[in-house]
Design a protein around this motif. Structure first.
Motif, short mmCIF file in Angstrom:
data_model
loop_
_atom_site.label_atom_id
_atom_site.label_comp_id
_atom_site.label_asym_id
_atom_site.label_seq_id
_atom_site.Cartn_x
_atom_site.Cartn_y
_atom_site.Cartn_z
N ASN A 29 0.85 -1.19 0.00
CA ASN A 29 0.00 0.00 0.00
C ASN A 29 0.88 1.24 0.00
OD1 ASN A 29 -2.41 -1.54 0.25
ND2 ASN A 29 -2.01 -1.77 2.43
N SER A 31 0.33 5.52 -0.34
CA SER A 31 -0.62 6.64 -0.45
C SER A 31 -0.23 7.61 -1.54
CB SER A 31 -0.69 7.38 0.89
OG SER A 31 -1.17 6.52 1.90
N TRP A 56 2.02 1.34 -9.91
CA TRP A 56 1.12 1.82 -8.86
C TRP A 56 -0.27 2.04 -9.44
CZ3 TRP A 56 -1.18 6.79 -7.68
CH2 TRP A 56 -1.69 6.89 -6.38
N ASN A 57 -1.29 1.53 -8.75
CA ASN A 57 -2.67 1.69 -9.18
C ASN A 57 -3.30 2.84 -8.42
OD1 ASN A 57 -5.68 1.24 -8.97
ND2 ASN A 57 -5.14 -0.32 -10.50
N LYS A 59 -6.37 3.87 -8.17
CA LYS A 59 -7.62 3.59 -7.46
C LYS A 59 -7.41 2.76 -6.20
CE LYS A 59 -10.96 4.16 -11.13
NZ LYS A 59 -11.01 3.77 -12.51
N SER A 60 -6.63 1.70 -6.33
CA SER A 60 -6.44 0.80 -5.18
C SER A 60 -5.35 1.28 -4.23
CB SER A 60 -6.10 -0.61 -5.66
OG SER A 60 -4.81 -0.64 -6.26
N LYS A 61 -4.50 2.23 -4.70
CA LYS A 61 -3.35 2.74 -3.91
C LYS A 61 -2.36 1.61 -3.61
CE LYS A 61 -5.66 6.65 -3.47
NZ LYS A 61 -5.83 7.35 -4.72
N LYS A 62 -2.25 0.65 -4.54
CA LYS A 62 -1.35 -0.47 -4.34
C LYS A 62 -0.23 -0.43 -5.38
CE LYS A 62 -4.61 -3.51 -2.04
NZ LYS A 62 -4.13 -3.18 -0.72
#
Length: 109
Positions: A29, A31, A56-57, A59-62
Protein backbone atom coordinates in the motif's frame (compact mmCIF):
# COMPACT_ATOMS: atom_id res chain seq x y z
CA UNK A 1 25.07 -40.98 -23.34
CA UNK A 2 21.29 -40.80 -22.79
CA UNK A 3 21.90 -40.80 -19.03
CA UNK A 4 24.53 -38.10 -19.43
CA UNK A 5 22.08 -35.94 -21.47
CA UNK A 6 19.36 -36.43 -18.84
CA UNK A 7 21.74 -35.33 -16.07
CA UNK A 8 22.81 -32.25 -18.05
CA UNK A 9 19.15 -31.40 -18.70
CA UNK A 10 18.28 -31.90 -15.03
CA UNK A 11 21.15 -29.63 -13.92
CA UNK A 12 20.06 -26.97 -16.44
CA UNK A 13 16.44 -27.07 -15.23
CA UNK A 14 17.46 -26.90 -11.57
CA UNK A 15 19.84 -23.98 -12.15
CA UNK A 16 17.11 -22.06 -14.02
CA UNK A 17 14.79 -22.59 -11.06
CA UNK A 18 17.44 -21.30 -8.66
CA UNK A 19 18.06 -18.21 -10.82
CA UNK A 20 14.39 -17.24 -10.95
CA UNK A 21 13.80 -17.92 -7.25
CA UNK A 22 15.47 -14.66 -6.24
CA UNK A 23 13.00 -12.49 -8.20
CA UNK A 24 9.92 -11.77 -6.11
CA UNK A 25 6.71 -9.82 -6.66
CA UNK A 26 5.07 -8.02 -3.75
CA UNK A 27 2.12 -5.67 -3.49
CA UNK A 28 2.31 -2.85 -0.94
CA UNK A 29 0.00 0.00 0.00
CA UNK A 30 1.34 3.41 -1.02
CA UNK A 31 -0.62 6.64 -0.45
CA UNK A 32 -1.05 9.11 -3.28
CA UNK A 33 -3.69 10.90 -5.36
CA UNK A 34 -2.91 11.58 -8.98
CA UNK A 35 -0.84 10.94 -12.09
CA UNK A 36 1.99 13.05 -10.68
CA UNK A 37 2.04 10.77 -7.62
CA UNK A 38 1.97 7.72 -9.88
CA UNK A 39 5.02 8.96 -11.82
CA UNK A 40 6.91 9.80 -8.61
CA UNK A 41 6.06 6.49 -6.90
CA UNK A 42 6.94 4.34 -9.91
CA UNK A 43 10.13 6.19 -10.86
CA UNK A 44 11.33 6.22 -7.23
CA UNK A 45 10.76 2.48 -6.86
CA UNK A 46 12.41 1.74 -10.22
CA UNK A 47 15.47 3.82 -9.24
CA UNK A 48 16.31 1.31 -6.49
CA UNK A 49 19.01 -1.19 -7.44
CA UNK A 50 17.35 -4.58 -7.86
CA UNK A 51 13.84 -3.34 -8.73
CA UNK A 52 12.80 -4.72 -12.13
CA UNK A 53 9.34 -3.15 -12.34
CA UNK A 54 6.93 -1.01 -10.36
CA UNK A 55 3.28 -0.32 -11.17
CA UNK A 56 1.12 1.82 -8.86
CA UNK A 57 -2.67 1.69 -9.18
CA UNK A 58 -4.26 5.09 -8.55
CA UNK A 59 -7.62 3.59 -7.46
CA UNK A 60 -6.44 0.80 -5.18
CA UNK A 61 -3.35 2.74 -3.91
CA UNK A 62 -1.35 -0.47 -4.34
CA UNK A 63 2.14 -0.77 -5.80
CA UNK A 64 3.03 -4.05 -7.50
CA UNK A 65 6.80 -4.28 -7.40
CA UNK A 66 9.07 -6.98 -8.83
CA UNK A 67 12.57 -7.11 -7.41
CA UNK A 68 15.67 -9.20 -6.82
CA UNK A 69 15.58 -10.04 -3.11
CA UNK A 70 19.36 -10.46 -3.13
CA UNK A 71 19.73 -6.73 -3.95
CA UNK A 72 16.87 -5.02 -2.09
CA UNK A 73 13.83 -5.65 0.11
CA UNK A 74 10.40 -4.22 0.91
CA UNK A 75 11.72 -2.17 3.85
CA UNK A 76 14.25 -0.38 1.60
CA UNK A 77 11.58 0.24 -1.04
CA UNK A 78 9.10 1.62 1.51
CA UNK A 79 11.77 3.82 3.12
CA UNK A 80 12.72 5.28 -0.29
CA UNK A 81 9.06 6.00 -1.13
CA UNK A 82 8.54 7.72 2.24
CA UNK A 83 11.67 9.82 1.57
CA UNK A 84 9.89 11.38 -1.43
CA UNK A 85 6.62 12.01 0.43
CA UNK A 86 4.54 8.86 0.10
CA UNK A 87 3.32 6.93 3.16
CA UNK A 88 3.48 3.16 2.83
CA UNK A 89 1.91 0.45 4.95
CA UNK A 90 4.90 0.45 7.33
CA UNK A 91 6.88 3.67 6.75
CA UNK A 92 5.46 7.21 6.98
CA UNK A 93 6.87 10.26 5.20
CA UNK A 94 8.06 13.10 7.43
CA UNK A 95 5.74 16.13 7.60
CA UNK A 96 8.47 18.30 6.03
CA UNK A 97 8.79 16.06 2.96
CA UNK A 98 5.03 15.46 2.70
CA UNK A 99 4.26 19.20 2.91
CA UNK A 100 6.71 19.89 0.06
CA UNK A 101 4.60 17.83 -2.38
CA UNK A 102 2.51 19.71 -4.98
CA UNK A 103 -0.99 20.49 -3.65
CA UNK A 104 -2.63 17.93 -5.97
CA UNK A 105 -0.50 15.22 -4.32
CA UNK A 106 -1.47 15.97 -0.70
CA UNK A 107 -3.40 12.84 0.32
CA UNK A 108 -3.53 13.25 4.10
CA UNK A 109 -6.82 14.70 5.31
Amino acid sequence: TTMKKMIILLVAVLSMGAASAKTVKKVINVSGNCGTCENRIESTAKSINGVASANWNIKSKKLAVVFDDKKTNIKKIETKLASVGHDTQDVKATSKVYNSLPSCCLYRK
